[in-house]
Design a protein around this motif. Structure first.
Motif, PDB file in Angstrom:
ATOM      1  N   LEU A 109      -8.862  -6.517  11.953  1.00 17.08           N
ATOM      2  CA  LEU A 109      -7.744  -6.505  11.014  1.00 17.08           C
ATOM      3  C   LEU A 109      -6.865  -7.684  11.402  1.00 17.08           C
ATOM      4  CD1 LEU A 109      -6.294  -4.849   8.756  1.00 17.08           C
ATOM      5  CD2 LEU A 109      -5.100  -3.644  10.602  1.00 17.08           C
ATOM      6  N   VAL A 110      -6.723  -8.665  10.502  1.00 15.20           N
ATOM      7  CA  VAL A 110      -6.115  -9.942  10.878  1.00 15.20           C
ATOM      8  C   VAL A 110      -5.081 -10.384   9.853  1.00 15.20           C
ATOM      9  CG1 VAL A 110      -6.556 -12.349  11.530  1.00 15.20           C
ATOM     10  CG2 VAL A 110      -8.309 -10.616  11.951  1.00 15.20           C
ATOM     11  N   ILE A 111      -3.985 -10.967  10.341  1.00 13.63           N
ATOM     12  CA  ILE A 111      -3.041 -11.653   9.464  1.00 13.63           C
ATOM     13  C   ILE A 111      -3.229 -13.147   9.662  1.00 13.63           C
ATOM     14  CG2 ILE A 111      -0.604 -12.135   8.974  1.00 13.63           C
ATOM     15  CD1 ILE A 111       0.025  -9.263   9.649  1.00 13.63           C
ATOM     16  N   TYR A 112      -3.440 -13.850   8.561  1.00 18.91           N
ATOM     17  CA  TYR A 112      -3.573 -15.306   8.559  1.00 18.91           C
ATOM     18  C   TYR A 112      -2.409 -15.924   7.784  1.00 18.91           C
ATOM     19  CZ  TYR A 112      -8.480 -14.788  10.045  1.00 18.91           C
ATOM     20  OH  TYR A 112      -9.624 -14.495  10.729  1.00 18.91           O
ATOM     21  N   LYS A 153     -12.124   0.465   6.382  1.00 15.42           N
ATOM     22  CA  LYS A 153     -11.086   0.748   5.391  1.00 15.42           C
ATOM     23  C   LYS A 153      -9.738   0.934   6.078  1.00 15.42           C
ATOM     24  CE  LYS A 153     -12.043   3.300   1.813  1.00 15.42           C
ATOM     25  NZ  LYS A 153     -12.321   4.450   0.911  1.00 15.42           N
ATOM     26  N   LEU A 154      -8.720   0.247   5.562  1.00 14.01           N
ATOM     27  CA  LEU A 154      -7.351   0.376   6.054  1.00 14.01           C
ATOM     28  C   LEU A 154      -6.593   1.253   5.072  1.00 14.01           C
ATOM     29  CD1 LEU A 154      -5.210  -0.656   8.145  1.00 14.01           C
ATOM     30  CD2 LEU A 154      -4.638  -2.405   6.440  1.00 14.01           C
ATOM     31  N   ILE A 155      -6.103   2.405   5.548  1.00 16.84           N
ATOM     32  CA  ILE A 155      -5.452   3.381   4.685  1.00 16.84           C
ATOM     33  C   ILE A 155      -4.001   3.590   5.117  1.00 16.84           C
ATOM     34  CG2 ILE A 155      -5.473   5.753   3.831  1.00 16.84           C
ATOM     35  CD1 ILE A 155      -8.455   5.845   4.376  1.00 16.84           C
ATOM     36  N   GLN A 156      -3.091   3.546   4.145  1.00 19.62           N
ATOM     37  CA  GLN A 156      -1.706   3.918   4.411  1.00 19.62           C
ATOM     38  C   GLN A 156      -1.603   5.438   4.327  1.00 19.62           C
ATOM     39  OE1 GLN A 156       1.300   2.254   5.367  1.00 19.62           O
ATOM     40  NE2 GLN A 156       1.728   4.430   5.628  1.00 19.62           N
ATOM     41  N   VAL A 170      -3.765   3.182   9.185  1.00 18.59           N
ATOM     42  CA  VAL A 170      -4.924   3.437  10.039  1.00 18.59           C
ATOM     43  C   VAL A 170      -6.149   2.674   9.530  1.00 18.59           C
ATOM     44  CG1 VAL A 170      -6.433   5.205  11.032  1.00 18.59           C
ATOM     45  CG2 VAL A 170      -4.035   5.734  10.588  1.00 18.59           C
ATOM     46  N   LEU A 171      -6.854   2.031  10.469  1.00 21.98           N
ATOM     47  CA  LEU A 171      -8.118   1.376  10.152  1.00 21.98           C
ATOM     48  C   LEU A 171      -9.258   2.294  10.567  1.00 21.98           C
ATOM     49  CD1 LEU A 171      -9.623  -1.241   9.222  1.00 21.98           C
ATOM     50  CD2 LEU A 171      -9.676  -1.877  11.652  1.00 21.98           C
ATOM     51  N   TYR A 172     -10.134   2.613   9.604  1.00 26.66           N
ATOM     52  CA  TYR A 172     -11.294   3.460   9.851  1.00 26.66           C
ATOM     53  C   TYR A 172     -12.571   2.637   9.796  1.00 26.66           C
ATOM     54  CZ  TYR A 172      -8.231   7.496   9.175  1.00 26.66           C
ATOM     55  OH  TYR A 172      -7.223   8.420   9.290  1.00 26.66           O
ATOM     56  N   GLY A 173     -13.519   3.010  10.646  1.00 32.66           N
ATOM     57  CA  GLY A 173     -14.809   2.350  10.672  1.00 32.66           C
ATOM     58  C   GLY A 173     -15.907   3.243  10.149  1.00 32.66           C
ATOM     59  N   LEU A 202       0.855  -1.179   0.000  1.00 30.84           N
ATOM     60  CA  LEU A 202       0.000   0.000   0.000  1.00 30.84           C
ATOM     61  C   LEU A 202       0.891   1.229   0.000  1.00 30.84           C
ATOM     62  CD1 LEU A 202      -2.772  -0.797   2.646  1.00 30.84           C
ATOM     63  CD2 LEU A 202      -3.018  -0.766   0.156  1.00 30.84           C
ATOM     64  N   LYS A 203       0.808   2.009  -1.057  1.00 33.02           N
ATOM     65  CA  LYS A 203       1.502   3.287  -1.104  1.00 33.02           C
ATOM     66  C   LYS A 203       0.651   4.337  -0.380  1.00 33.02           C
ATOM     67  CE  LYS A 203       1.855   3.067  -5.602  1.00 33.02           C
ATOM     68  NZ  LYS A 203       2.218   3.397  -7.019  1.00 33.02           N
ATOM     69  N   PRO A 204       1.213   5.506  -0.063  1.00 33.85           N
ATOM     70  CA  PRO A 204       0.443   6.535   0.632  1.00 33.85           C
ATOM     71  C   PRO A 204      -0.885   6.831  -0.053  1.00 33.85           C
ATOM     72  CG  PRO A 204       2.731   7.154   0.618  1.00 33.85           C
ATOM     73  CD  PRO A 204       2.622   5.931  -0.246  1.00 33.85           C
ATOM     74  N   SER A 205      -1.930   6.881   0.759  1.00 34.64           N
ATOM     75  CA  SER A 205      -3.316   7.157   0.360  1.00 34.64           C
ATOM     76  C   SER A 205      -4.008   5.961  -0.275  1.00 34.64           C
ATOM     77  CB  SER A 205      -3.405   8.368  -0.576  1.00 34.64           C
ATOM     78  OG  SER A 205      -2.897   9.523   0.065  1.00 34.64           O
ATOM     79  N   GLU A 206      -3.313   4.844  -0.467  1.00 27.68           N
ATOM     80  CA  GLU A 206      -3.975   3.638  -0.954  1.00 27.68           C
ATOM     81  C   GLU A 206      -4.602   2.891   0.214  1.00 27.68           C
ATOM     82  OE1 GLU A 206      -1.706   2.555  -5.088  1.00 27.68           O
ATOM     83  OE2 GLU A 206      -1.106   1.461  -3.287  1.00 27.68           O
ATOM     84  N   SER A 207      -5.601   2.070  -0.107  1.00 29.31           N
ATOM     85  CA  SER A 207      -6.362   1.428   0.962  1.00 29.31           C
ATOM     86  C   SER A 207      -6.853   0.042   0.572  1.00 29.31           C
ATOM     87  CB  SER A 207      -7.569   2.289   1.344  1.00 29.31           C
ATOM     88  OG  SER A 207      -8.463   2.396   0.243  1.00 29.31           O
ATOM     89  N   VAL A 208      -7.234  -0.709   1.593  1.00 28.50           N
ATOM     90  CA  VAL A 208      -7.914  -1.992   1.454  1.00 28.50           C
ATOM     91  C   VAL A 208      -9.174  -1.894   2.293  1.00 28.50           C
ATOM     92  CG1 VAL A 208      -7.809  -4.479   1.893  1.00 28.50           C
ATOM     93  CG2 VAL A 208      -5.761  -3.277   1.166  1.00 28.50           C
ATOM     94  N   LYS A 209     -10.311  -2.327   1.771  1.00 30.61           N
ATOM     95  CA  LYS A 209     -11.548  -2.213   2.540  1.00 30.61           C
ATOM     96  C   LYS A 209     -12.229  -3.568   2.690  1.00 30.61           C
ATOM     97  CE  LYS A 209     -14.427  -0.894  -1.435  1.00 30.61           C
ATOM     98  NZ  LYS A 209     -15.322   0.155  -1.985  1.00 30.61           N
ATOM     99  N   SER A 210     -13.074  -3.670   3.713  1.00 32.24           N
ATOM    100  CA  SER A 210     -13.825  -4.894   3.950  1.00 32.24           C
ATOM    101  C   SER A 210     -14.837  -5.121   2.828  1.00 32.24           C
ATOM    102  CB  SER A 210     -14.554  -4.818   5.295  1.00 32.24           C
ATOM    103  OG  SER A 210     -15.441  -3.706   5.314  1.00 32.24           O
ATOM    104  N   ASP A 211     -15.280  -6.355   2.679  1.00 30.00           N
ATOM    105  CA  ASP A 211     -16.248  -6.672   1.631  1.00 30.00           C
ATOM    106  C   ASP A 211     -17.543  -5.875   1.771  1.00 30.00           C
ATOM    107  OD1 ASP A 211     -14.678  -8.465   0.225  1.00 30.00           O
ATOM    108  OD2 ASP A 211     -15.410 -10.228   1.308  1.00 30.00           O
TER     109      ASP A 211
END
Length: 262
Positions: free
Chosen positions: A134-137, A64-67, A74-77, A50-59
């Motif tokens: 937020l989990v690592i498997y 949303k997890l934002i770099q 940061v994880l936002y709800g 994840l580069k700055p301002s990129e994110s991954v979000k829940s289904d």
């Protein structure tokens, strides 16, 4: 009998700075070979960044997890509320889910700033779940780390806030930082085996300090309890499969273990 590998139990240096976003230098680039995360997916797979301002979000789109450009992840709800943040450096950074299993935040010079300390699990992945966790498997879907919990150890420089815990690798024991201020070791059936005498410090946190001692700080930042292990830089705390809580030196020598009940 030890259940941890020392090299995997030690953390990278951290710095808890939450600053305003910084402009991204033109020279900034992720580590060689790192792919950009698919932002329509709920996970960061091995080798993705994840580069700055990129994110991954829940289904379900609620989390949303934002770099962030200033270095923290940061994880936002719902409503944009920040639920979790990694330590930050105050400088531009990016996050990489490394192929050996560590989630690592690097600065623009590719210096590691923070890690989940989950190396040794090739193919592990990070996911933003629909429940806000937020989990690592691991590649075979074993739980390795979450925003609430560490598995096996609390690395040097890392902190347990109220409601977070360290669990043994076999899942039978949990060392929980409770909301009223006590740090408590529980069995799987919720029987307390050890506790710190800090119940009158609501909102306290437990930090495995870089100089070697475990310290519980009140919500105002006052130290209210400490282990007798200062002077051992890089020491870490382990919750072992047999139910022992042990502080080890960086070269894996036992330094201290509390007397337990039960």
């Amino acid at each position: 009998m030890r259940s941890l590998k020392g090299a995997a139990a030690r953390g990278l240096g951290t710095s808890a700075v939450l600053a305003a976003a910084l402009a991204l230098p033109l020279s900034f680039a992720p580590a060689a070979g790192a792919a950009t995360a698919d932002r329509t997916d709920d996970r960061l797979s091995a080798g993705e960044s994840l580069k700055p301002s990129e994110s991954v979000k829940s289904d379900n789109g609620q989390y949303k997890l934002i770099q962030q450009a200033q270095g923290n992840l940061v994880l936002y709800g719902p409503g944009g509320n920040a639920l979790w943040s990694s330590p930050a450096s105050g400088s531009p950074a990016y996050a990489t889910m490394q192929r050996e299993g560590n989630l690592v935040i690097y600065n623009a010079l590719n210096k590691p700033l923070w890690s989940t300390n989950t190396a040794g699990n090739a193919g592990a992945y990070l996911t933003v779940q629909d429940d806000g966790n937020l989990v690592i498997y691991s590649a075979d879907n074993r739980f390795l780390w979450s925003r609430h919990a560490y598995v096996g150890s609390l690395p040097s420089g890392h902190t347990l806030k109220a409601g977070q815990w360290v669990q043994s690798e076999n899942g039978q024991y949990q060392l929980v930082m409770q909301k009223e201020g006590n740090l408590v070791l529980y069995t799987k059936d919720h029987k307390a085996r050890w506790t710190t005498p800090t119940a009158d410090a609501p909102g306290a946190k437990a930090t495995m300090q870089k100089e070697g001692n475990l310290v519980i700080y009140s919500s105002s930042g006052k130290g209210v309890w400490t282990s007798p292990t200062a002077g051992n830089p890089g020491a870490y705390l382990a919750v072992q499969d047999e139910g022992n809580v042990v502080i080890y030196s960086k070269d894996d020598k036992p330094l201290w273990s509390p007397k337990q009940t039960g």
